[in-house]
Design a protein around this motif. Structure first.
Motif, PDB file in Angstrom:
ATOM      1  N   LEU A  62      49.186   5.308  12.843  1.00 25.48           N
ATOM      2  CA  LEU A  62      50.691   5.542  12.941  1.00 25.48           C
ATOM      3  C   LEU A  62      51.459   4.192  12.475  1.00 25.48           C
ATOM      4  CD1 LEU A  62      50.651   6.772  16.501  1.00 25.48           C
ATOM      5  CD2 LEU A  62      50.341   7.978  14.364  1.00 25.48           C
ATOM      6  N   LYS A  63      52.800   4.467  12.037  1.00 26.51           N
ATOM      7  CA  LYS A  63      53.399   3.267  12.002  1.00 26.51           C
ATOM      8  C   LYS A  63      54.935   3.640  12.727  1.00 26.51           C
ATOM      9  CE  LYS A  63      56.413   1.033   8.391  1.00 26.51           C
ATOM     10  NZ  LYS A  63      56.926   1.144   6.767  1.00 26.51           N
ATOM     11  N   LYS A  64      55.150   2.614  13.558  1.00 27.24           N
ATOM     12  CA  LYS A  64      56.443   2.406  14.319  1.00 27.24           C
ATOM     13  C   LYS A  64      57.153   1.003  14.356  1.00 27.24           C
ATOM     14  CE  LYS A  64      57.941   3.454  18.926  1.00 27.24           C
ATOM     15  NZ  LYS A  64      57.519   3.772  20.388  1.00 27.24           N
ATOM     16  N   SER A  65      58.105   1.167  13.417  1.00 29.33           N
ATOM     17  CA  SER A  65      58.867   0.102  13.315  1.00 29.33           C
ATOM     18  C   SER A  65      60.273   0.150  13.421  1.00 29.33           C
ATOM     19  CB  SER A  65      58.910  -0.213  11.674  1.00 29.33           C
ATOM     20  OG  SER A  65      59.346   0.633  10.919  1.00 29.33           O
ATOM     21  N   GLN A  66      61.095  -0.579  13.191  1.00 29.72           N
ATOM     22  CA  GLN A  66      62.516  -0.487  13.474  1.00 29.72           C
ATOM     23  C   GLN A  66      63.153   0.427  12.690  1.00 29.72           C
ATOM     24  OE1 GLN A  66      64.846  -4.067  13.321  1.00 29.72           O
ATOM     25  NE2 GLN A  66      66.415  -3.272  14.718  1.00 29.72           N
ATOM     26  N   ASP A  67      62.746   0.469  11.366  1.00 29.29           N
ATOM     27  CA  ASP A  67      63.306   1.446  10.493  1.00 29.29           C
ATOM     28  C   ASP A  67      62.608   2.755  10.345  1.00 29.29           C
ATOM     29  OD1 ASP A  67      65.030  -0.696   9.860  1.00 29.29           O
ATOM     30  OD2 ASP A  67      63.541  -1.335   8.300  1.00 29.29           O
ATOM     31  N   GLU A  68      61.378   3.041  10.756  1.00 25.75           N
ATOM     32  CA  GLU A  68      60.747   4.131  10.538  1.00 25.75           C
ATOM     33  C   GLU A  68      59.371   4.403  11.370  1.00 25.75           C
ATOM     34  OE1 GLU A  68      58.626   5.961   6.190  1.00 25.75           O
ATOM     35  OE2 GLU A  68      58.363   3.590   6.826  1.00 25.75           O
ATOM     36  N   ASN A  69      59.325   5.801  11.809  1.00 29.73           N
ATOM     37  CA  ASN A  69      58.121   6.222  12.552  1.00 29.73           C
ATOM     38  C   ASN A  69      57.503   7.426  11.954  1.00 29.73           C
ATOM     39  OD1 ASN A  69      59.036   4.299  14.997  1.00 29.73           O
ATOM     40  ND2 ASN A  69      60.314   6.067  15.437  1.00 29.73           N
ATOM     41  N   LYS A  70      56.224   7.102  11.570  1.00 32.18           N
ATOM     42  CA  LYS A  70      55.484   8.286  10.769  1.00 32.18           C
ATOM     43  C   LYS A  70      53.917   8.173  11.179  1.00 32.18           C
ATOM     44  CE  LYS A  70      54.845   5.664   6.516  1.00 32.18           C
ATOM     45  NZ  LYS A  70      55.265   5.893   5.151  1.00 32.18           N
ATOM     46  N   ILE A  71      53.340   9.324  10.933  1.00 31.40           N
ATOM     47  CA  ILE A  71      52.114   9.354  11.044  1.00 31.40           C
ATOM     48  C   ILE A  71      51.570   9.104   9.552  1.00 31.40           C
ATOM     49  CG2 ILE A  71      49.912  10.820  11.013  1.00 31.40           C
ATOM     50  CD1 ILE A  71      51.611  12.579  13.078  1.00 31.40           C
ATOM     51  N   ARG A  72      50.653   7.648   9.325  1.00 35.93           N
ATOM     52  CA  ARG A  72      50.100   7.504   7.993  1.00 35.93           C
ATOM     53  C   ARG A  72      48.968   8.395   7.879  1.00 35.93           C
ATOM     54  NH1 ARG A  72      50.683   0.997   9.045  1.00 35.93           N
ATOM     55  NH2 ARG A  72      52.591   0.835   8.082  1.00 35.93           N
ATOM     56  N   CYS A  73      48.104   8.605   8.793  1.00 35.08           N
ATOM     57  CA  CYS A  73      46.781   9.146   8.429  1.00 35.08           C
ATOM     58  C   CYS A  73      46.489   9.849   9.732  1.00 35.08           C
ATOM     59  CB  CYS A  73      45.826   8.268   7.962  1.00 35.08           C
ATOM     60  SG  CYS A  73      44.258   9.151   7.347  1.00 35.08           S
ATOM     61  N   LEU A  74      45.874  11.200   9.631  1.00 33.80           N
ATOM     62  CA  LEU A  74      45.592  11.599  10.666  1.00 33.80           C
ATOM     63  C   LEU A  74      44.259  12.424  10.297  1.00 33.80           C
ATOM     64  CD1 LEU A  74      45.966  13.075  13.447  1.00 33.80           C
ATOM     65  CD2 LEU A  74      47.121  15.080  12.586  1.00 33.80           C
ATOM     66  N   ARG A  75      43.197  12.461  11.194  1.00 37.88           N
ATOM     67  CA  ARG A  75      41.927  13.035  10.612  1.00 37.88           C
ATOM     68  C   ARG A  75      41.316  13.610  12.022  1.00 37.88           C
ATOM     69  NH1 ARG A  75      41.096  14.089   5.620  1.00 37.88           N
ATOM     70  NH2 ARG A  75      39.188  13.901   5.948  1.00 37.88           N
ATOM     71  N   VAL A  76      40.851  14.593  11.937  1.00 42.64           N
ATOM     72  CA  VAL A  76      40.045  15.241  13.224  1.00 42.64           C
ATOM     73  C   VAL A  76      38.567  15.786  12.694  1.00 42.64           C
ATOM     74  CG1 VAL A  76      40.058  17.326  14.602  1.00 42.64           C
ATOM     75  CG2 VAL A  76      41.996  15.937  14.065  1.00 42.64           C
ATOM     76  N   ASP A  77      37.643  15.428  13.324  1.00 46.30           N
ATOM     77  CA  ASP A  77      36.449  15.686  13.085  1.00 46.30           C
ATOM     78  C   ASP A  77      36.009  17.298  12.783  1.00 46.30           C
ATOM     79  OD1 ASP A  77      33.119  16.199  13.772  1.00 46.30           O
ATOM     80  OD2 ASP A  77      33.375  14.381  12.919  1.00 46.30           O
ATOM     81  N   LYS A  78      35.368  17.722  11.895  1.00 43.09           N
ATOM     82  CA  LYS A  78      34.982  19.348  11.783  1.00 43.09           C
ATOM     83  C   LYS A  78      34.657  19.870  12.943  1.00 43.09           C
ATOM     84  CE  LYS A  78      34.580  19.136   6.717  1.00 43.09           C
ATOM     85  NZ  LYS A  78      33.793  19.206   5.632  1.00 43.09           N
ATOM     86  N   SER A  79      33.715  19.044  13.629  1.00 41.03           N
ATOM     87  CA  SER A  79      33.115  19.812  14.735  1.00 41.03           C
ATOM     88  C   SER A  79      34.112  20.272  15.936  1.00 41.03           C
ATOM     89  CB  SER A  79      32.275  18.740  15.425  1.00 41.03           C
ATOM     90  OG  SER A  79      32.639  17.721  15.921  1.00 41.03           O
ATOM     91  N   ILE A  80      35.231  19.508  16.028  1.00 43.02           N
ATOM     92  CA  ILE A  80      36.199  20.032  17.191  1.00 43.02           C
ATOM     93  C   ILE A  80      37.558  20.671  16.642  1.00 43.02           C
ATOM     94  CG2 ILE A  80      35.155  18.076  18.536  1.00 43.02           C
ATOM     95  CD1 ILE A  80      38.148  16.915  17.909  1.00 43.02           C
ATOM     96  N   ARG A  81      37.609  20.852  15.209  1.00 44.89           N
ATOM     97  CA  ARG A  81      38.679  21.509  14.901  1.00 44.89           C
ATOM     98  C   ARG A  81      39.111  22.882  15.148  1.00 44.89           C
ATOM     99  NH1 ARG A  81      38.559  19.700   8.455  1.00 44.89           N
ATOM    100  NH2 ARG A  81      38.340  17.439   8.575  1.00 44.89           N
ATOM    101  N   THR A  82      38.161  23.674  15.709  1.00 47.21           N
ATOM    102  CA  THR A  82      38.421  24.959  16.060  1.00 47.21           C
ATOM    103  C   THR A  82      38.536  25.218  17.566  1.00 47.21           C
ATOM    104  OG1 THR A  82      36.113  25.557  15.595  1.00 47.21           O
ATOM    105  CG2 THR A  82      37.712  25.886  13.916  1.00 47.21           C
ATOM    106  N   GLN A  83      38.175  24.134  18.235  1.00 48.52           N
ATOM    107  CA  GLN A  83      38.253  24.161  19.886  1.00 48.52           C
ATOM    108  C   GLN A  83      39.444  24.641  20.596  1.00 48.52           C
ATOM    109  OE1 GLN A  83      36.391  20.757  21.647  1.00 48.52           O
ATOM    110  NE2 GLN A  83      34.596  21.112  20.795  1.00 48.52           N
ATOM    111  N   VAL A  84      39.494  25.413  21.237  1.00 42.70           N
ATOM    112  CA  VAL A  84      40.879  25.800  22.164  1.00 42.70           C
ATOM    113  C   VAL A  84      40.943  24.870  23.403  1.00 42.70           C
ATOM    114  CG1 VAL A  84      41.876  27.623  23.154  1.00 42.70           C
ATOM    115  CG2 VAL A  84      40.359  27.887  21.032  1.00 42.70           C
TER     116      VAL A  84
END
Length: 84
Positions: A62-84
């Motif tokens: 994540l980036k959390k600065s005075q000027d900007e808040n954003k997700i830079r990169c998000l990764r989720v392992d394939k083994s848990i992507r379909t869990q409810v």
């Protein structure tokens, strides 16, 4: 059970999970080294890691600065992507 931890220092498991993105982002190594790591040190960058039974199963850079808040990169392992 999945635990979410916030880190302010780089973790080698993150690098191991993003290096393969070089095909999509040719400058990712330079970005990681020159932009992301310094942002962790100066407080503008955050790293959230999801750990399940000692295994990294997801992370958000994540980036959390005075000027900007954003997700830079998000990764989720394939083994848990379909869990409810």
């Amino acid at each position: 059970m999945i635990f979410i931890n916030e880190h302010i220092v780089p973790d080698p498991r993150i690098w191991n999970n993003i290096i393969h993105l070089n095909n999509y982002y040719p400058e990712i190594a330079k970005w990681y080294r020159e932009k992301y790591i310094p942002s962790l040190k100066n407080g503008d960058g955050k790293l959230l890691m999801a750990i399940d039974d000692g295994k990294l199963v997801g992370f958000a850079m994540l980036k959390k600065s005075q000027d900007e808040n954003k997700i830079r990169c998000l990764r989720v392992d394939k083994s848990i992507r379909t869990q409810v």
